[in-house]
Write a protein that holds these residues in place. Sequence first.
Motif, PDB file in Angstrom:
ATOM      1  N   UNK A  61       6.378  12.619 -14.567  1.00 50.18           N
ATOM      2  CA  UNK A  61       5.760  12.835 -15.875  1.00 50.18           C
ATOM      3  C   UNK A  61       5.255  14.262 -16.067  1.00 50.18           C
ATOM      4  N   UNK A  62       5.405  15.099 -15.070  1.00 49.70           N
ATOM      5  CA  UNK A  62       5.006  16.491 -15.189  1.00 49.70           C
ATOM      6  C   UNK A  62       3.523  16.729 -14.993  1.00 49.70           C
ATOM      7  N   UNK A  63       2.800  15.732 -14.468  1.00 49.79           N
ATOM      8  CA  UNK A  63       1.369  15.901 -14.228  1.00 49.79           C
ATOM      9  C   UNK A  63       1.093  16.703 -12.962  1.00 49.79           C
ATOM     10  N   UNK A  64       2.037  16.742 -12.047  1.00 49.07           N
ATOM     11  CA  UNK A  64       1.884  17.485 -10.802  1.00 49.07           C
ATOM     12  C   UNK A  64       3.267  17.952 -10.357  1.00 49.07           C
ATOM     13  N   UNK A  65       3.273  18.956  -9.486  1.00 49.36           N
ATOM     14  CA  UNK A  65       4.546  19.413  -8.915  1.00 49.36           C
ATOM     15  C   UNK A  65       4.658  18.885  -7.487  1.00 49.36           C
ATOM     16  N   UNK A  66       5.875  18.885  -6.963  1.00 52.48           N
ATOM     17  CA  UNK A  66       6.065  18.409  -5.598  1.00 52.48           C
ATOM     18  C   UNK A  66       5.255  19.234  -4.610  1.00 52.48           C
ATOM     19  N   UNK A  67       5.115  20.518  -4.876  1.00 54.37           N
ATOM     20  CA  UNK A  67       4.362  21.363  -3.944  1.00 54.37           C
ATOM     21  C   UNK A  67       2.878  21.016  -3.943  1.00 54.37           C
ATOM     22  N   UNK A  68       2.391  20.425  -5.003  1.00 53.35           N
ATOM     23  CA  UNK A  68       0.997  19.997  -5.037  1.00 53.35           C
ATOM     24  C   UNK A  68       0.789  18.595  -4.493  1.00 53.35           C
ATOM     25  N   UNK A  69       1.836  17.778  -4.529  1.00 52.96           N
ATOM     26  CA  UNK A  69       1.717  16.377  -4.106  1.00 52.96           C
ATOM     27  C   UNK A  69       2.003  16.208  -2.619  1.00 52.96           C
ATOM     28  N   UNK A  70       3.015  16.876  -2.118  1.00 48.83           N
ATOM     29  CA  UNK A  70       3.495  16.647  -0.753  1.00 48.83           C
ATOM     30  C   UNK A  70       2.455  16.970   0.328  1.00 48.83           C
ATOM     31  N   UNK A  71       1.662  18.044   0.248  1.00 49.39           N
ATOM     32  CA  UNK A  71       0.711  18.303   1.330  1.00 49.39           C
ATOM     33  C   UNK A  71      -0.346  17.211   1.524  1.00 49.39           C
ATOM     34  N   UNK A  72      -0.767  16.537   0.470  1.00 50.30           N
ATOM     35  CA  UNK A  72      -1.796  15.503   0.594  1.00 50.30           C
ATOM     36  C   UNK A  72      -1.214  14.116   0.833  1.00 50.30           C
TER      37      UNK A  72
ATOM     38  N   UNK B 236       0.830  -1.202   0.000  1.00 49.84           N
ATOM     39  CA  UNK B 236       0.000   0.000   0.000  1.00 49.84           C
ATOM     40  C   UNK B 236       0.866   1.255   0.000  1.00 49.84           C
ATOM     41  N   UNK B 237       1.908   1.263   0.821  1.00 56.72           N
ATOM     42  CA  UNK B 237       2.806   2.420   0.862  1.00 56.72           C
ATOM     43  C   UNK B 237       3.527   2.593  -0.470  1.00 56.72           C
ATOM     44  N   UNK B 238       3.981   1.481  -1.042  1.00 58.00           N
ATOM     45  CA  UNK B 238       4.684   1.546  -2.317  1.00 58.00           C
ATOM     46  C   UNK B 238       3.763   2.083  -3.412  1.00 58.00           C
ATOM     47  N   UNK B 239       2.503   1.671  -3.405  1.00 56.12           N
ATOM     48  CA  UNK B 239       1.563   2.151  -4.417  1.00 56.12           C
ATOM     49  C   UNK B 239       1.351   3.652  -4.341  1.00 56.12           C
ATOM     50  N   UNK B 240       1.139   4.166  -3.138  1.00 57.51           N
ATOM     51  CA  UNK B 240       0.899   5.605  -2.974  1.00 57.51           C
ATOM     52  C   UNK B 240       2.140   6.408  -3.334  1.00 57.51           C
ATOM     53  N   UNK B 241       3.299   5.972  -2.846  1.00 63.31           N
ATOM     54  CA  UNK B 241       4.532   6.721  -3.102  1.00 63.31           C
ATOM     55  C   UNK B 241       4.939   6.673  -4.578  1.00 63.31           C
ATOM     56  N   UNK B 242       4.781   5.514  -5.212  1.00 61.94           N
ATOM     57  CA  UNK B 242       5.134   5.426  -6.635  1.00 61.94           C
ATOM     58  C   UNK B 242       4.184   6.245  -7.511  1.00 61.94           C
ATOM     59  N   UNK B 243       2.911   6.297  -7.136  1.00 65.02           N
ATOM     60  CA  UNK B 243       1.977   7.129  -7.909  1.00 65.02           C
ATOM     61  C   UNK B 243       2.339   8.608  -7.789  1.00 65.02           C
ATOM     62  N   UNK B 244       2.708   9.035  -6.596  1.00 68.62           N
ATOM     63  CA  UNK B 244       3.123  10.426  -6.416  1.00 68.62           C
ATOM     64  C   UNK B 244       4.401  10.713  -7.192  1.00 68.62           C
ATOM     65  N   UNK B 245       5.356   9.804  -7.126  1.00 70.28           N
ATOM     66  CA  UNK B 245       6.615   9.997  -7.849  1.00 70.28           C
ATOM     67  C   UNK B 245       6.397   9.990  -9.359  1.00 70.28           C
ATOM     68  N   UNK B 246       5.518   9.122  -9.843  1.00 73.51           N
ATOM     69  CA  UNK B 246       5.233   9.076 -11.283  1.00 73.51           C
ATOM     70  C   UNK B 246       4.525  10.336 -11.741  1.00 73.51           C
ATOM     71  N   UNK B 247       3.637  10.880 -10.929  1.00 65.91           N
ATOM     72  CA  UNK B 247       2.946  12.125 -11.293  1.00 65.91           C
ATOM     73  C   UNK B 247       3.939  13.272 -11.420  1.00 65.91           C
ATOM     74  N   UNK B 248       4.887  13.330 -10.517  1.00 67.19           N
ATOM     75  CA  UNK B 248       5.897  14.393 -10.575  1.00 67.19           C
ATOM     76  C   UNK B 248       6.848  14.154 -11.739  1.00 67.19           C
TER      77      UNK B 248
END
Length: 168
Positions: A112-123, A98-110
């Motif tokens: 691929x340019x779909x999100x920035x770290x400032x948008x991902x890290x707070x949630x 579960x942790x790997x899934x959430x963290x890899x999705x956040x890393x993949x979003x950043x």
Amino acid sequence: MGLVVLVLVFAAPLLQVLLVNRSPWGGPDLVTLAVVWLALARGPVWGCVAGLVAGLAADVTPPADGTVGRTALVLSIVGLLVGHWREGRPFPVAAAGAAMGVLLQAAAAVALGDASWTGVVPELPRTLGWTVALGAAVGAAVGAARARRRPRDPWPVPGRSAAEPRRV
């Protein structure tokens, strides 16, 4: 079991969008939890296929906001790895998956340019906490169900594992 798999794979993205994403306190990633459960219950092939199908369903469920296939790739890898690790203790395997899934999705979003770290890290902490807690609960439930199904040896021999065949 096939109907349960189909319902989980297609209902998880819909429930995620309709209920969890609208809650003010955050919530777990239901799609990741569904893939982890299926990988623990059925093995690496089912986990990988469920990750691919559920990830594609999550990628195209409105409001689709990123690269199509990003979640599918991440969840297929998570399903494959959790399915391979399932022979150990399901409680930590489910939590780690579960942790790997959430963290890899956040890393993949950043990445691929779909999100920035400032948008991902707070949630990320809330989603990670919910998903890992429920993933560990899923792992405990699967482990308990697996222990109930495992036949017990009526005459255990000291020094011999339960998986080793009895020589008569």
